[in-house]
Design a protein around this motif. Sequence first.
Motif, PDB file in Angstrom:
ATOM      1  N   VAL A  17      16.499 -35.541  -0.220  1.00  0.00           N
ATOM      2  CA  VAL A  17      17.564 -36.509  -0.446  1.00  0.00           C
ATOM      3  C   VAL A  17      17.520 -36.866  -1.928  1.00  0.00           C
ATOM      4  O   VAL A  17      16.454 -37.188  -2.466  1.00  0.00           O
ATOM      5  CB  VAL A  17      17.371 -37.774   0.406  1.00  0.00           C
ATOM      6  N   ASP A  18      18.650 -36.778  -2.610  1.00  0.00           N
ATOM      7  CA  ASP A  18      18.735 -37.124  -4.032  1.00  0.00           C
ATOM      8  C   ASP A  18      19.237 -38.554  -4.195  1.00  0.00           C
ATOM      9  O   ASP A  18      20.349 -38.885  -3.757  1.00  0.00           O
ATOM     10  CB  ASP A  18      19.701 -36.186  -4.766  1.00  0.00           C
ATOM     11  N   LEU A  19      18.439 -39.394  -4.830  1.00  0.00           N
ATOM     12  CA  LEU A  19      18.863 -40.738  -5.221  1.00  0.00           C
ATOM     13  C   LEU A  19      19.145 -40.691  -6.719  1.00  0.00           C
ATOM     14  O   LEU A  19      18.213 -40.527  -7.520  1.00  0.00           O
ATOM     15  CB  LEU A  19      17.780 -41.765  -4.910  1.00  0.00           C
ATOM     16  N   VAL A  66      11.894 -30.574   6.967  1.00  0.00           N
ATOM     17  CA  VAL A  66      12.329 -31.946   6.730  1.00  0.00           C
ATOM     18  C   VAL A  66      11.507 -32.862   7.624  1.00  0.00           C
ATOM     19  O   VAL A  66      10.813 -32.401   8.536  1.00  0.00           O
ATOM     20  CB  VAL A  66      13.838 -32.136   7.029  1.00  0.00           C
ATOM     21  N   GLY A  67      11.577 -34.154   7.377  1.00  0.00           N
ATOM     22  CA  GLY A  67      10.874 -35.095   8.223  1.00  0.00           C
ATOM     23  C   GLY A  67      11.617 -35.332   9.536  1.00  0.00           C
ATOM     24  O   GLY A  67      12.825 -35.089   9.643  1.00  0.00           O
ATOM     25  N   ASP A  68      10.892 -35.803  10.522  1.00  0.00           N
ATOM     26  CA  ASP A  68      11.499 -36.163  11.809  1.00  0.00           C
ATOM     27  C   ASP A  68      12.041 -37.585  11.670  1.00  0.00           C
ATOM     28  O   ASP A  68      11.538 -38.541  12.265  1.00  0.00           O
ATOM     29  CB  ASP A  68      10.454 -36.076  12.918  1.00  0.00           C
ATOM     30  N   ASP A  69      13.099 -37.704  10.863  1.00  0.00           N
ATOM     31  CA  ASP A  69      13.652 -39.012  10.532  1.00  0.00           C
ATOM     32  C   ASP A  69      15.157 -38.875  10.306  1.00  0.00           C
ATOM     33  O   ASP A  69      15.717 -37.771  10.374  1.00  0.00           O
ATOM     34  CB  ASP A  69      12.953 -39.601   9.297  1.00  0.00           C
ATOM     35  N   ALA A  70      15.799 -39.993  10.030  1.00  0.00           N
ATOM     36  CA  ALA A  70      17.256 -39.975   9.853  1.00  0.00           C
ATOM     37  C   ALA A  70      17.660 -39.102   8.668  1.00  0.00           C
ATOM     38  O   ALA A  70      18.663 -38.375   8.741  1.00  0.00           O
ATOM     39  CB  ALA A  70      17.771 -41.407   9.654  1.00  0.00           C
ATOM     40  N   ASP A  71      16.890 -39.135   7.593  1.00  0.00           N
ATOM     41  CA  ASP A  71      17.210 -38.291   6.435  1.00  0.00           C
ATOM     42  C   ASP A  71      17.106 -36.811   6.787  1.00  0.00           C
ATOM     43  O   ASP A  71      17.925 -35.998   6.348  1.00  0.00           O
ATOM     44  CB  ASP A  71      16.273 -38.614   5.266  1.00  0.00           C
ATOM     45  N   GLY A  72      16.096 -36.457   7.575  1.00  0.00           N
ATOM     46  CA  GLY A  72      15.938 -35.067   7.975  1.00  0.00           C
ATOM     47  C   GLY A  72      17.115 -34.581   8.795  1.00  0.00           C
ATOM     48  O   GLY A  72      17.632 -33.469   8.592  1.00  0.00           O
ATOM     49  N   ARG A  73      17.550 -35.404   9.720  1.00  0.00           N
ATOM     50  CA  ARG A  73      18.706 -35.017  10.546  1.00  0.00           C
ATOM     51  C   ARG A  73      19.973 -34.913   9.694  1.00  0.00           C
ATOM     52  O   ARG A  73      20.817 -34.035   9.913  1.00  0.00           O
ATOM     53  CB  ARG A  73      18.877 -36.024  11.685  1.00  0.00           C
ATOM     54  N   TRP A  74      20.094 -35.785   8.712  1.00  0.00           N
ATOM     55  CA  TRP A  74      21.245 -35.724   7.798  1.00  0.00           C
ATOM     56  C   TRP A  74      21.223 -34.427   6.997  1.00  0.00           C
ATOM     57  O   TRP A  74      22.249 -33.761   6.839  1.00  0.00           O
ATOM     58  CB  TRP A  74      21.210 -36.939   6.871  1.00  0.00           C
ATOM     59  N   MET A  75      20.011 -34.034   6.504  1.00  0.00           N
ATOM     60  CA  MET A  75      19.911 -32.811   5.710  1.00  0.00           C
ATOM     61  C   MET A  75      20.250 -31.576   6.557  1.00  0.00           C
ATOM     62  O   MET A  75      20.926 -30.653   6.096  1.00  0.00           O
ATOM     63  CB  MET A  75      18.503 -32.673   5.125  1.00  0.00           C
ATOM     64  N   LEU A  76      19.784 -31.530   7.800  1.00  0.00           N
ATOM     65  CA  LEU A  76      20.094 -30.408   8.684  1.00  0.00           C
ATOM     66  C   LEU A  76      21.593 -30.325   8.955  1.00  0.00           C
ATOM     67  O   LEU A  76      22.185 -29.238   8.932  1.00  0.00           O
ATOM     68  CB  LEU A  76      19.331 -30.553   9.998  1.00  0.00           C
ATOM     69  N   GLU A  77      22.203 -31.467   9.194  1.00  0.00           N
ATOM     70  CA  GLU A  77      23.643 -31.491   9.446  1.00  0.00           C
ATOM     71  C   GLU A  77      24.427 -31.030   8.225  1.00  0.00           C
ATOM     72  O   GLU A  77      25.393 -30.262   8.350  1.00  0.00           O
ATOM     73  CB  GLU A  77      24.063 -32.913   9.831  1.00  0.00           C
TER      74      GLU A  77
END
Length: 280
Positions: A17-19, A66-77
């Motif tokens: 995730v890029d901030l 990716v992590g098993d987290d909301a960011d990981g699911r966002w990256m996969l999507e």
Amino acid sequence: MAAHSIPPLVVVGSINVDLTASVARLPGPGETVLGGTLSRQPGGKGANQAVAAARLGASVRMVGAVGDDADGRWMLENLADTGVGVGDVWLGDAATGTALITVDESGENQIAVCQGANADVGLDGVSFTTDEAVLVQLEIPLATVEMLAQTVPGFLAVNAAPATSLPHVLVERVDLFIVNETEYELLPELRDARLVAVTYGAAGAALVERGEEVARVPAPKVRAISSVGAGDAFCAALTLALCARWSYEEALRAACAVGADAVTHIGAQPPLRALASYLG
């Protein structure tokens, strides 16, 4: 241009995730710069290159974590939505990787990366076919990159960033290294590599074969907004063009045009068009 189709591509690499803080100028050591705007977008050198390749017209699959987290699911999507296959991206125990980016008004940037799940990327259960090109970067464990050198049967490209000392067996195996001018100076072992692409920002890029420059092209003149996604777009374009058997000059010219297009957009995953159109 030779009439060869773009090969399927496997990208092995980081997903972040890029901030991004956009500011008038980059801060100096210990300095605080006010007045920035913050954005949160998909990134990671591996994911950026995979998305770029898909948008350039290649069939792409991604190997990463990716992590098993909301960011990981966002990256996969996000990867799946751009047409990248995600069957070899797994959920790691660590959090999804994060990059902290500062970009100034001229498009220059500073980046700090927290690897997270990217530190656990491996090749368990992953296989490659002879017709697939493989592109990898150094934001994942070097041991995994070395394993690719032993297991990939086809074309293997390494974006040697961030610069890390490379073992001789890896230098001898890799078909294409891609570095910027600073990384090239930091990696003298690349003078013996079979083919190295060196980027020079607004000055363009060159190809060096076994220490001898064999092609050089200037970069198109554009108004830069952000250089964050340019290098990764260049890597994807050059790998695809060379694997499609374009000449050195054609491949470099197209890759520089893709990189120039990328800097006119905000974010690490800019919209791109079919690769051949960049030779128009």
